[in-house]
Design a protein around this motif. Structure first.
Motif, PDB file in Angstrom:
ATOM      1  N   ARG A   1      23.409  31.400  -8.424  1.00  0.00           N
ATOM      2  CA  ARG A   1      23.171  32.824  -8.172  1.00  0.00           C
ATOM      3  C   ARG A   1      23.062  33.167  -6.689  1.00  0.00           C
ATOM      4  N   THR A   2      23.083  32.159  -5.811  1.00  0.00           N
ATOM      5  CA  THR A   2      22.927  32.424  -4.386  1.00  0.00           C
ATOM      6  C   THR A   2      24.167  33.106  -3.813  1.00  0.00           C
ATOM      7  N   SER A   3      24.045  33.581  -2.584  1.00  0.00           N
ATOM      8  CA  SER A   3      25.157  34.274  -1.930  1.00  0.00           C
ATOM      9  C   SER A   3      26.315  33.338  -1.593  1.00  0.00           C
ATOM     10  N   THR A   4      26.049  32.037  -1.516  1.00  0.00           N
ATOM     11  CA  THR A   4      27.118  31.072  -1.230  1.00  0.00           C
ATOM     12  C   THR A   4      27.716  30.494  -2.504  1.00  0.00           C
TER      13      THR A   4
ATOM     14  N   TYR B   1      33.224  37.160  -4.681  1.00  0.00           N
ATOM     15  CA  TYR B   1      32.580  37.744  -5.857  1.00  0.00           C
ATOM     16  C   TYR B   1      32.021  36.621  -6.734  1.00  0.00           C
ATOM     17  N   ARG B   2      31.072  36.965  -7.582  1.00  0.00           N
ATOM     18  CA  ARG B   2      30.486  35.999  -8.503  1.00  0.00           C
ATOM     19  C   ARG B   2      31.403  35.765  -9.691  1.00  0.00           C
ATOM     20  N   LYS B   3      31.355  34.552 -10.229  1.00  0.00           N
ATOM     21  CA  LYS B   3      32.094  34.219 -11.444  1.00  0.00           C
ATOM     22  C   LYS B   3      31.145  34.246 -12.637  1.00  0.00           C
TER      23      LYS B   3
ATOM     24  N   GLY C   1      29.253  30.952 -13.263  1.00  0.00           N
ATOM     25  CA  GLY C   1      28.447  30.402 -12.177  1.00  0.00           C
ATOM     26  C   GLY C   1      29.255  30.139 -10.927  1.00  0.00           C
ATOM     27  N   GLY C   2      28.597  30.232  -9.764  1.00  0.00           N
ATOM     28  CA  GLY C   2      29.304  30.028  -8.507  1.00  0.00           C
ATOM     29  C   GLY C   2      30.070  31.262  -8.082  1.00  0.00           C
TER      30      GLY C   2
END
Length: 376
Positions: A34-37, A197-199, A202-203
């Motif tokens: 869930r982090t920005s990276t 963008y988020r998947k 996850g990631g």
């Protein structure tokens, strides 16, 4: 043929499985995803210290593995923990550099193995529908180098990549195998734009745009117009890796579901005692063993001639796509409504299994490819 792992591979699997179970719990993984990276640099460094990245490359290139079963062992363990760190990019880009890179370009391999650099494959384009030869991005000769124009989609961990392996057309039609070239493009190149963008599994991933990015001659990986063979070869390693990752995820989904059937009670007895549910679970177990066989066949064929190799890889990816989706659906169904809740790890395993089918070609694509390769 002996399919038993060597002692070194068993030790590698034991080490990685122990690290993932003790240091990479589901709660830790969920927080990282869930982090920005979208992944943890600290964890990436710790994986590197264990030698996990080095296991993906041959001894000649600074690693200590690089064979099909080395890849399978590593990614099956990563799949068990739903690990989100950028192993797939390191594998595919590393194998491409190994196959076609100059001595200067190969210096990047040591940085990858040590965990000091992140690499990402930038090949898929909107509308390409998994076809390796469908490349619209263009690289035009300019002065002592090239000018790169185009866009790439769904670049895994693209926001954090230090270098991109980019496919671009240097001649020919947009769907021709001849005329594709590969370039190593640094993240800080002028004209390169990344939108992350988020998947859902996850990631993070990104869209990458190349707006007249100027590159030197040394950015070209391999020969001009000759990138297709290198691309196919390196992506083949990625296909095997995804299949093995899915196998690891299936095993964990199976274990969680068996435990639920043993403990969930209805009418005063465990629901696992109901014959109808036993039959469904038996079917899941048989399907997972078929998936395991497909991964073994693909790993064994990785060093074979092109047709045998690519057919085994496509057969495995087709099987994994079909079986992974069924395992995800059955395990969710056997859990009932709770199976879809965010707090239950199973839901995340199910999402990952479904999304693996859509990476590097889905089951329909690979079934068609398997058939077409048989006519070659």
């Amino acid at each position: 043929m002996n399919f038993q792992h060597t002692e070194d591979r068993r030790m590698l699997a034991d080490t990685l499985n122990r690290f993932v179970s003790e240091q990479y719990s589901f709660e830790t993984r969920d927080k990282i995803a869930r982090t920005s990276t979208g992944f943890s640099r600290e964890m990436w460094g710790r994986f590197a210290e264990l030698g996990i990245i080095g296991a993906l490359l041959s001894e000649a290139d600074g690693g200590f593995g690089g064979e099909g079963f080395d890849i399978a062992v590593v990614f099956e363990s990563l799949g068990r923990g739903l690990v989100v760190e950028p192993f797939l990019g390191a594998l595919v880009v590393g194998q491409a550099i190994t196959k076609a890179g100059t001595d200067r370009q190969k210096t990047l391999l040591s940085k990858l193995i040590e965990g000091g650099a992140f690499a990402a494959l930038a090949h898929d384009e909107p509308g390409s529908h998994y076809e390796l030869s469908k490349v619209s991005a263009r690289a035009l000769p300019h002065a002592d180098g090239w000018v790169l124009k185009g866009a790439k989609a769904v670049v895994q961990q693209g926001e954090e990549a230090d270098v991109f392996l980019v496919s671009a057309r240097t001649s020919g039609d947009d769907d021709a195998q001849d005329g594709i070239s590969l370039f190593l493009v640094p993240r800080d190149a002028t004209g390169l734009a990344v939108r992350g963008y988020r998947k859902i599994d996850g990631g993070r991933a990104a869209e990458v745009v190349f707006d007249e990015v100027h590159l030197g001659d040394d950015a070209l990986l391999g020969g001009k117009d000759a990138g297709y063979a290198t691309l196919e070869h390196s992506i083949g390693f990625g296909v095997l890796a995804l299949c093995a990752e899915a196998l690891g995820a299936m095993d964990v989904a199976k274990e969680h579901t068996l435990e639920y059937l043993r403990t969930r009670k209805q009418f005063g007895v465990a629901i696992g005692s109901f014959q109808a549910l036993q039959h469904r679970m038996a079917d899941v177990l048989l399907e997972i063993e078929q998936a395991r066989s497909a991964v073994i066949n693909a790993a064994a064929a990785l060093g074979a001639d092109r047709i045998a190799r690519e057919r085994a890889l496509s057969a495995a990816k087709y099987s994994i796509g079909r079986i992974g989706t069924r395992v995800a659906e059955e395990c969710i169904q056997l859990h009932g409504g709770i199976g879809m809740t965010w707090e239950l790890p199973l839901a995340h395993y199910a999402k990952r299994l479904v999304m693996i089918d859509h990476q590097l070609g889905d089951e329909d694509h690979h079934l068609e490819r398997y058939i077409s390769l048989g006519r070659s």
